[in-house]
Motif scaffolding. Structure first.
Motif, mmCIF file in Angstrom:
data_model
loop_
_atom_site.group_PDB
_atom_site.id
_atom_site.type_symbol
_atom_site.label_atom_id
_atom_site.label_comp_id
_atom_site.label_asym_id
_atom_site.label_seq_id
_atom_site.Cartn_x
_atom_site.Cartn_y
_atom_site.Cartn_z
ATOM 1 N N UNK A 79 1.037 -1.241 0.045
ATOM 2 C CA UNK A 79 -0.003 -0.035 0.112
ATOM 3 C C UNK A 79 0.389 1.220 -0.180
ATOM 4 N N UNK A 80 1.968 1.460 0.895
ATOM 5 C CA UNK A 80 2.877 2.246 1.080
ATOM 6 C C UNK A 80 3.550 2.815 -0.287
ATOM 7 N N UNK A 81 3.676 1.541 -1.313
ATOM 8 C CA UNK A 81 4.710 1.424 -2.165
ATOM 9 C C UNK A 81 3.106 2.568 -3.913
ATOM 10 N N UNK A 82 2.359 2.046 -3.375
ATOM 11 C CA UNK A 82 0.742 2.256 -4.454
ATOM 12 C C UNK A 82 0.626 4.168 -4.170
ATOM 13 N N UNK A 83 1.156 4.641 -3.018
ATOM 14 C CA UNK A 83 0.089 5.656 -1.848
ATOM 15 C C UNK A 83 1.305 6.348 -3.021
ATOM 16 N N UNK A 84 2.436 6.147 -2.885
ATOM 17 C CA UNK A 84 4.258 6.825 -3.235
ATOM 18 C C UNK A 84 3.816 7.309 -4.425
ATOM 19 N N UNK A 85 3.574 6.005 -5.271
ATOM 20 C CA UNK A 85 3.120 6.668 -6.930
ATOM 21 C C UNK A 85 2.483 7.804 -6.881
ATOM 22 N N UNK A 86 1.126 7.117 -6.107
ATOM 23 C CA UNK A 86 -0.288 8.150 -7.070
ATOM 24 C C UNK A 86 0.669 9.086 -6.379
ATOM 25 N N UNK A 87 0.872 9.659 -4.905
ATOM 26 C CA UNK A 87 1.354 11.062 -5.197
ATOM 27 C C UNK A 87 2.277 11.637 -5.948
ATOM 28 N N UNK A 88 2.121 10.712 -6.240
ATOM 29 C CA UNK A 88 4.262 11.292 -6.645
ATOM 30 C C UNK A 88 3.165 12.357 -8.652
ATOM 31 N N UNK A 89 1.942 11.024 -9.231
ATOM 32 C CA UNK A 89 1.517 11.456 -10.291
ATOM 33 C C UNK A 89 0.716 12.361 -9.947
ATOM 34 N N UNK A 90 -0.771 12.492 -9.012
ATOM 35 C CA UNK A 90 -0.985 13.884 -8.810
ATOM 36 C C UNK A 90 0.283 15.077 -7.950
ATOM 37 N N UNK A 91 1.378 15.285 -7.813
ATOM 38 C CA UNK A 91 1.426 16.522 -7.747
ATOM 39 C C UNK A 91 2.189 16.829 -9.381
ATOM 40 N N UNK A 92 2.353 15.908 -10.176
ATOM 41 C CA UNK A 92 2.569 16.748 -11.392
ATOM 42 C C UNK A 92 0.985 16.470 -12.235
ATOM 43 N N UNK A 93 -0.327 16.616 -11.578
ATOM 44 C CA UNK A 93 -1.133 16.983 -11.731
ATOM 45 C C UNK A 93 -1.209 16.026 -12.784
ATOM 46 N N UNK A 106 7.453 -14.017 -14.268
ATOM 47 C CA UNK A 106 7.936 -15.729 -13.780
ATOM 48 C C UNK A 106 9.863 -14.504 -13.188
ATOM 49 N N UNK A 107 9.716 -15.528 -12.426
ATOM 50 C CA UNK A 107 10.755 -15.314 -11.507
ATOM 51 C C UNK A 107 10.986 -14.132 -10.665
ATOM 52 N N UNK A 108 10.302 -13.508 -10.529
ATOM 53 C CA UNK A 108 10.148 -12.557 -9.953
ATOM 54 C C UNK A 108 9.594 -12.926 -8.708
ATOM 55 N N UNK A 109 9.639 -14.106 -8.307
ATOM 56 C CA UNK A 109 9.555 -14.319 -6.449
ATOM 57 C C UNK A 109 7.736 -14.307 -5.890
ATOM 58 N N UNK A 110 7.359 -15.206 -4.662
ATOM 59 C CA UNK A 110 6.015 -14.915 -5.079
ATOM 60 C C UNK A 110 4.816 -14.345 -3.792
ATOM 61 N N UNK A 111 6.052 -13.377 -4.016
ATOM 62 C CA UNK A 111 4.950 -12.172 -3.053
ATOM 63 C C UNK A 111 4.329 -11.758 -4.066
ATOM 64 N N UNK A 112 2.589 -11.084 -3.452
ATOM 65 C CA UNK A 112 1.830 -11.121 -4.310
ATOM 66 C C UNK A 112 1.323 -9.685 -4.276
ATOM 67 N N UNK A 113 1.663 -8.782 -2.996
ATOM 68 C CA UNK A 113 1.600 -7.814 -2.514
ATOM 69 C C UNK A 113 0.284 -7.548 -1.989
ATOM 70 N N UNK A 114 0.269 -6.770 -0.968
ATOM 71 C CA UNK A 114 -0.785 -6.219 -0.542
ATOM 72 C C UNK A 114 -2.830 -6.584 -0.923
ATOM 73 N N UNK A 115 -2.261 -5.961 -2.025
ATOM 74 C CA UNK A 115 -4.027 -6.159 -3.081
ATOM 75 C C UNK A 115 -3.787 -6.982 -3.775
ATOM 76 N N UNK A 116 -5.345 -7.837 -3.659
ATOM 77 C CA UNK A 116 -5.140 -9.041 -4.209
ATOM 78 C C UNK A 116 -5.911 -8.718 -5.803
#
Ligand code: FAD
Length: 280
Positions: A79-93, A106-116
Protein backbone atom coordinates in the motif's frame (compact mmCIF):
# COMPACT_ATOMS: atom_id res chain seq x y z
CA UNK A 1 -22.88 15.86 -31.81
CA UNK A 2 -21.89 16.58 -28.23
CA UNK A 3 -18.67 15.38 -26.65
CA UNK A 4 -20.25 12.11 -25.44
CA UNK A 5 -21.35 11.01 -28.87
CA UNK A 6 -17.99 11.58 -30.57
CA UNK A 7 -16.01 8.31 -30.46
CA UNK A 8 -13.13 8.66 -28.00
CA UNK A 9 -9.89 7.46 -29.54
CA UNK A 10 -7.01 6.67 -27.25
CA UNK A 11 -3.52 5.28 -27.77
CA UNK A 12 -1.43 2.96 -25.65
CA UNK A 13 2.37 3.04 -25.47
CA UNK A 14 4.98 1.18 -23.47
CA UNK A 15 8.05 2.72 -21.81
CA UNK A 16 10.98 2.64 -24.27
CA UNK A 17 14.07 0.68 -23.21
CA UNK A 18 16.77 3.01 -24.53
CA UNK A 19 17.37 6.41 -26.08
CA UNK A 20 16.85 5.25 -29.67
CA UNK A 21 13.53 3.66 -28.72
CA UNK A 22 12.59 6.82 -26.86
CA UNK A 23 13.21 8.89 -30.00
CA UNK A 24 11.10 6.46 -32.06
CA UNK A 25 8.32 6.73 -29.50
CA UNK A 26 8.31 10.54 -29.64
CA UNK A 27 8.26 10.49 -33.45
CA UNK A 28 5.38 7.99 -33.47
CA UNK A 29 3.43 9.91 -30.85
CA UNK A 30 3.83 13.20 -32.75
CA UNK A 31 2.54 11.55 -35.92
CA UNK A 32 -0.43 10.09 -34.09
CA UNK A 33 -1.48 13.42 -32.62
CA UNK A 34 -3.38 13.78 -35.92
CA UNK A 35 -5.91 11.35 -34.45
CA UNK A 36 -6.50 13.90 -31.67
CA UNK A 37 -6.54 11.18 -29.02
CA UNK A 38 -8.69 11.94 -26.01
CA UNK A 39 -5.85 10.53 -23.95
CA UNK A 40 -2.82 8.28 -24.26
CA UNK A 41 -1.77 5.62 -21.78
CA UNK A 42 1.56 4.08 -20.78
CA UNK A 43 1.93 0.50 -19.57
CA UNK A 44 3.51 -0.48 -16.27
CA UNK A 45 5.67 -3.56 -15.66
CA UNK A 46 3.86 -5.48 -12.93
CA UNK A 47 6.03 -5.65 -9.84
CA UNK A 48 7.30 -2.14 -10.54
CA UNK A 49 9.94 -3.03 -13.15
CA UNK A 50 9.08 0.01 -15.31
CA UNK A 51 8.02 2.35 -12.53
CA UNK A 52 10.43 5.14 -13.50
CA UNK A 53 10.04 4.40 -17.22
CA UNK A 54 6.25 4.68 -17.02
CA UNK A 55 6.44 7.98 -15.14
CA UNK A 56 9.09 9.39 -17.53
CA UNK A 57 7.05 8.38 -20.59
CA UNK A 58 3.91 9.93 -19.12
CA UNK A 59 5.91 13.14 -18.64
CA UNK A 60 7.24 13.01 -22.21
CA UNK A 61 3.76 12.54 -23.65
CA UNK A 62 2.26 15.25 -21.48
CA UNK A 63 4.98 17.58 -22.74
CA UNK A 64 3.71 16.85 -26.26
CA UNK A 65 0.31 18.11 -25.15
CA UNK A 66 -1.39 14.74 -24.53
CA UNK A 67 -3.55 13.88 -21.56
CA UNK A 68 -1.47 10.89 -20.45
CA UNK A 69 -2.56 8.11 -18.12
CA UNK A 70 -0.08 5.80 -16.41
CA UNK A 71 -1.09 2.17 -15.98
CA UNK A 72 -0.63 0.99 -12.41
CA UNK A 73 -0.78 -2.59 -11.21
CA UNK A 74 -1.09 -3.75 -7.60
CA UNK A 75 0.42 -7.22 -7.80
CA UNK A 76 3.64 -7.42 -5.81
CA UNK A 77 3.18 -3.90 -4.38
CA UNK A 78 2.58 -2.64 -0.86
CA UNK A 79 0.00 0.00 0.00
CA UNK A 80 2.83 2.39 0.84
CA UNK A 81 4.43 1.94 -2.59
CA UNK A 82 1.12 2.49 -4.36
CA UNK A 83 0.37 5.54 -2.20
CA UNK A 84 3.76 7.02 -3.08
CA UNK A 85 3.27 6.45 -6.82
CA UNK A 86 -0.23 7.96 -6.77
CA UNK A 87 1.02 10.97 -4.80
CA UNK A 88 3.86 11.54 -7.30
CA UNK A 89 1.36 11.52 -10.19
CA UNK A 90 -0.93 13.89 -8.29
CA UNK A 91 1.98 16.25 -7.67
CA UNK A 92 2.58 16.35 -11.43
CA UNK A 93 -1.07 17.04 -12.16
CA UNK A 94 -1.85 13.64 -13.74
CA UNK A 95 -5.63 13.09 -13.58
CA UNK A 96 -6.07 9.66 -15.19
CA UNK A 97 -4.89 6.19 -14.30
CA UNK A 98 -5.44 2.70 -15.69
CA UNK A 99 -5.84 0.43 -12.64
CA UNK A 100 -4.84 -3.22 -13.03
CA UNK A 101 -3.93 -6.24 -11.04
CA UNK A 102 -1.08 -7.16 -13.37
CA UNK A 103 0.80 -10.44 -13.64
CA UNK A 104 4.11 -10.88 -11.86
CA UNK A 105 6.83 -11.82 -14.37
CA UNK A 106 8.17 -15.33 -13.75
CA UNK A 107 11.24 -15.23 -11.54
CA UNK A 108 9.98 -12.33 -9.43
CA UNK A 109 9.11 -14.58 -6.51
CA UNK A 110 5.79 -15.31 -4.90
CA UNK A 111 5.06 -12.04 -3.06
CA UNK A 112 1.62 -11.15 -4.36
CA UNK A 113 1.56 -7.78 -2.60
CA UNK A 114 -1.05 -6.30 -0.27
CA UNK A 115 -3.92 -5.89 -2.72
CA UNK A 116 -5.18 -8.98 -4.48
CA UNK A 117 -7.36 -7.83 -7.37
CA UNK A 118 -7.80 -4.74 -9.54
CA UNK A 119 -11.05 -4.11 -7.65
CA UNK A 120 -9.00 -3.67 -4.44
CA UNK A 121 -6.71 -1.22 -6.26
CA UNK A 122 -9.69 0.82 -7.52
CA UNK A 123 -11.07 0.92 -3.96
CA UNK A 124 -7.66 1.94 -2.66
CA UNK A 125 -7.26 4.74 -5.22
CA UNK A 126 -10.72 6.09 -4.39
CA UNK A 127 -10.08 5.87 -0.63
CA UNK A 128 -6.71 7.61 -0.94
CA UNK A 129 -7.42 10.21 -3.60
CA UNK A 130 -11.20 10.63 -3.82
CA UNK A 131 -12.28 11.79 -7.26
CA UNK A 132 -8.87 13.11 -8.32
CA UNK A 133 -8.26 10.35 -10.86
CA UNK A 134 -10.38 9.24 -13.78
CA UNK A 135 -9.96 5.46 -13.42
CA UNK A 136 -9.93 3.03 -16.33
CA UNK A 137 -10.03 -0.72 -15.75
CA UNK A 138 -9.52 -3.77 -17.97
CA UNK A 139 -12.33 -5.87 -19.46
CA UNK A 140 -12.17 -9.28 -21.18
CA UNK A 141 -14.81 -9.99 -23.85
CA UNK A 142 -13.34 -13.49 -24.32
CA UNK A 143 -12.93 -13.99 -20.54
CA UNK A 144 -9.77 -13.46 -18.52
CA UNK A 145 -7.58 -16.54 -19.07
CA UNK A 146 -7.35 -17.37 -15.36
CA UNK A 147 -11.05 -17.12 -14.75
CA UNK A 148 -13.06 -20.23 -13.91
CA UNK A 149 -16.24 -19.19 -15.71
CA UNK A 150 -17.69 -16.49 -17.92
CA UNK A 151 -20.30 -15.76 -15.25
CA UNK A 152 -17.78 -15.35 -12.42
CA UNK A 153 -15.51 -13.23 -14.63
CA UNK A 154 -18.40 -10.88 -15.42
CA UNK A 155 -19.30 -10.60 -11.74
CA UNK A 156 -15.70 -9.68 -10.92
CA UNK A 157 -15.76 -7.06 -13.67
CA UNK A 158 -19.01 -5.60 -12.31
CA UNK A 159 -17.55 -5.51 -8.78
CA UNK A 160 -14.49 -3.69 -10.12
CA UNK A 161 -16.67 -1.12 -11.88
CA UNK A 162 -18.81 -0.64 -8.77
CA UNK A 163 -15.66 -0.03 -6.73
CA UNK A 164 -15.33 3.26 -8.63
CA UNK A 165 -14.10 2.83 -12.21
CA UNK A 166 -15.07 5.51 -14.73
CA UNK A 167 -14.45 3.55 -17.92
CA UNK A 168 -13.09 0.23 -19.16
CA UNK A 169 -10.73 -0.80 -21.95
CA UNK A 170 -11.00 -4.31 -23.33
CA UNK A 171 -8.38 -6.87 -24.07
CA UNK A 172 -8.08 -7.13 -27.83
CA UNK A 173 -10.20 -9.52 -29.87
CA UNK A 174 -10.97 -10.09 -33.55
CA UNK A 175 -14.58 -11.15 -33.21
CA UNK A 176 -16.87 -8.13 -32.79
CA UNK A 177 -19.68 -10.32 -31.42
CA UNK A 178 -17.62 -11.15 -28.35
CA UNK A 179 -17.47 -7.43 -27.57
CA UNK A 180 -21.17 -6.78 -28.15
CA UNK A 181 -22.09 -9.83 -26.07
CA UNK A 182 -19.84 -8.63 -23.24
CA UNK A 183 -21.30 -5.11 -23.29
CA UNK A 184 -24.86 -6.49 -23.31
CA UNK A 185 -24.16 -8.74 -20.34
CA UNK A 186 -22.43 -5.93 -18.43
CA UNK A 187 -25.34 -3.56 -19.08
CA UNK A 188 -27.82 -6.20 -17.93
CA UNK A 189 -25.93 -6.15 -14.64
CA UNK A 190 -26.28 -2.40 -14.37
CA UNK A 191 -22.91 -1.28 -15.80
CA UNK A 192 -23.27 2.11 -17.47
CA UNK A 193 -19.64 3.23 -17.88
CA UNK A 194 -18.11 3.29 -21.39
CA UNK A 195 -16.45 0.01 -22.37
CA UNK A 196 -13.95 0.89 -25.08
CA UNK A 197 -12.65 -1.89 -27.34
CA UNK A 198 -8.88 -2.38 -27.30
CA UNK A 199 -7.62 -2.67 -30.88
CA UNK A 200 -4.50 -4.66 -31.73
CA UNK A 201 -3.10 -3.93 -35.20
CA UNK A 202 -1.88 -6.98 -37.12
CA UNK A 203 1.71 -6.43 -38.25
CA UNK A 204 3.67 -9.53 -37.30
CA UNK A 205 2.40 -13.10 -37.45
CA UNK A 206 4.56 -14.79 -34.79
CA UNK A 207 4.31 -11.84 -32.38
CA UNK A 208 0.52 -11.80 -32.70
CA UNK A 209 0.28 -15.53 -31.95
CA UNK A 210 2.64 -15.19 -28.98
CA UNK A 211 0.73 -12.25 -27.45
CA UNK A 212 -2.60 -13.93 -28.07
CA UNK A 213 -1.48 -17.16 -26.42
CA UNK A 214 -0.39 -15.19 -23.34
CA UNK A 215 -3.47 -13.05 -22.95
CA UNK A 216 -6.12 -15.52 -24.06
CA UNK A 217 -7.26 -13.60 -27.18
CA UNK A 218 -8.51 -15.80 -29.99
CA UNK A 219 -7.02 -15.31 -33.45
CA UNK A 220 -9.63 -16.78 -35.82
CA UNK A 221 -8.49 -19.69 -37.98
CA UNK A 222 -9.07 -17.80 -41.23
CA UNK A 223 -6.76 -14.99 -40.07
CA UNK A 224 -4.09 -17.45 -38.95
CA UNK A 225 -4.26 -19.27 -42.27
CA UNK A 226 -3.96 -16.08 -44.28
CA UNK A 227 -1.02 -14.86 -42.18
CA UNK A 228 0.74 -18.23 -42.46
CA UNK A 229 0.49 -18.09 -46.25
CA UNK A 230 2.06 -14.64 -46.39
CA UNK A 231 5.20 -16.02 -44.70
CA UNK A 232 7.87 -13.28 -44.65
CA UNK A 233 5.95 -10.99 -46.99
CA UNK A 234 5.68 -8.11 -44.52
CA UNK A 235 3.97 -5.71 -46.93
CA UNK A 236 1.14 -8.17 -47.58
CA UNK A 237 0.74 -8.87 -43.85
CA UNK A 238 0.51 -5.14 -43.17
CA UNK A 239 -2.04 -4.56 -45.93
CA UNK A 240 -4.13 -7.56 -44.84
CA UNK A 241 -3.88 -6.46 -41.19
CA UNK A 242 -5.10 -2.96 -41.96
CA UNK A 243 -8.01 -4.30 -44.00
CA UNK A 244 -9.12 -6.80 -41.33
CA UNK A 245 -8.71 -4.49 -38.36
CA UNK A 246 -10.34 -1.52 -40.12
CA UNK A 247 -13.37 -3.69 -40.86
CA UNK A 248 -13.48 -4.72 -37.19
CA UNK A 249 -13.27 -1.06 -36.08
CA UNK A 250 -16.07 -0.08 -38.46
CA UNK A 251 -18.31 -2.85 -37.15
CA UNK A 252 -17.58 -1.82 -33.56
CA UNK A 253 -18.24 1.89 -34.10
CA UNK A 254 -21.35 1.23 -36.20
CA UNK A 255 -22.60 -1.08 -33.43
CA UNK A 256 -22.25 1.67 -30.82
CA UNK A 257 -18.75 1.27 -29.35
CA UNK A 258 -17.97 4.54 -27.55
CA UNK A 259 -14.46 4.77 -29.03
CA UNK A 260 -11.35 2.75 -29.82
CA UNK A 261 -8.19 2.22 -27.79
CA UNK A 262 -5.24 1.38 -30.06
CA UNK A 263 -2.43 -0.81 -28.77
CA UNK A 264 0.19 1.05 -30.78
CA UNK A 265 3.26 -1.02 -29.79
CA UNK A 266 4.99 2.38 -30.05
CA UNK A 267 4.64 2.51 -33.81
CA UNK A 268 2.43 4.91 -35.75
CA UNK A 269 2.30 3.01 -39.02
CA UNK A 270 -0.48 0.47 -38.39
CA UNK A 271 -2.73 2.65 -36.19
CA UNK A 272 -2.44 5.51 -38.68
CA UNK A 273 -3.16 3.13 -41.56
CA UNK A 274 -6.31 1.93 -39.81
CA UNK A 275 -7.26 5.46 -38.86
CA UNK A 276 -6.95 6.71 -42.43
CA UNK A 277 -8.86 3.70 -43.81
CA UNK A 278 -11.62 4.38 -41.27
CA UNK A 279 -11.95 7.91 -42.59
CA UNK A 280 -13.59 9.29 -39.42
P1 FAD B 1 -8.56 -8.36 -12.17
O1 FAD B 1 -9.70 -7.54 -12.59
O2 FAD B 1 -8.16 -8.32 -10.73
O3 FAD B 1 -8.89 -9.86 -12.59
C1 FAD B 1 -7.87 -10.86 -12.58
C2 FAD B 1 -8.51 -12.23 -12.45
O4 FAD B 1 -9.00 -12.39 -11.13
C3 FAD B 1 -9.69 -12.48 -13.38
O5 FAD B 1 -9.66 -13.83 -13.78
C4 FAD B 1 -10.90 -12.21 -12.48
O6 FAD B 1 -12.05 -12.91 -12.90
C5 FAD B 1 -10.38 -12.73 -11.16
N1 FAD B 1 -10.99 -12.09 -9.98
C6 FAD B 1 -11.23 -10.78 -9.80
N2 FAD B 1 -11.78 -10.58 -8.60
C7 FAD B 1 -11.90 -11.78 -8.00
C8 FAD B 1 -12.39 -12.22 -6.75
N3 FAD B 1 -12.89 -11.38 -5.84
N4 FAD B 1 -12.33 -13.56 -6.46
C9 FAD B 1 -11.82 -14.44 -7.36
N5 FAD B 1 -11.35 -14.08 -8.57
C10 FAD B 1 -11.37 -12.76 -8.88
N6 FAD B 1 -0.52 -5.82 -17.35
C11 FAD B 1 0.59 -5.21 -16.87
O7 FAD B 1 1.38 -5.85 -16.17
N7 FAD B 1 0.86 -3.89 -17.14
C12 FAD B 1 0.03 -3.13 -17.87
O8 FAD B 1 0.30 -1.95 -18.10
C13 FAD B 1 -1.17 -3.73 -18.39
N8 FAD B 1 -2.06 -3.02 -19.10
C14 FAD B 1 -3.23 -3.60 -19.53
C15 FAD B 1 -4.17 -2.83 -20.20
C16 FAD B 1 -5.35 -3.38 -20.64
C17 FAD B 1 -6.36 -2.52 -21.35
C18 FAD B 1 -5.61 -4.77 -20.42
C19 FAD B 1 -6.88 -5.41 -20.92
C20 FAD B 1 -4.68 -5.55 -19.75
C21 FAD B 1 -3.49 -4.98 -19.28
N9 FAD B 1 -2.54 -5.71 -18.56
C22 FAD B 1 -1.40 -5.11 -18.09
C23 FAD B 1 -2.75 -7.15 -18.33
C24 FAD B 1 -3.42 -7.41 -16.96
O9 FAD B 1 -2.62 -6.95 -15.92
C25 FAD B 1 -3.65 -8.92 -16.84
O10 FAD B 1 -4.62 -9.33 -17.76
C26 FAD B 1 -3.95 -9.43 -15.45
O11 FAD B 1 -3.88 -10.85 -15.48
C27 FAD B 1 -5.32 -9.07 -14.93
O12 FAD B 1 -5.43 -7.77 -14.59
P2 FAD B 1 -6.87 -7.14 -14.25
O13 FAD B 1 -6.63 -5.76 -13.82
O14 FAD B 1 -7.80 -7.39 -15.35
O15 FAD B 1 -7.24 -8.07 -12.98
Amino acid sequence: MNDHTIPAFSLEFFPPRDLAAQERLVRAAKQMLAIQPRYVSVTFGAGGSTRAGTADTVRTLRNLGCDAAPHLSCVGASRDQLREILQAYRDEGVRRVVALRGDLPSGMGGDAGELRYARDLVEFIRAETGDWFHIEVAAYPEMHPQSGSVKADMQHFVDKVNAGADAAITQYFFNADSYFDFVDRAQEKGVTIPIVPGIMPITNHSQLLRFSEMCGAEVPRWIRLRLAEYGDDKASIRAFGIEVVTRLCETLLDGGAPGLHFYTLNSAEAPMGIWKALGR
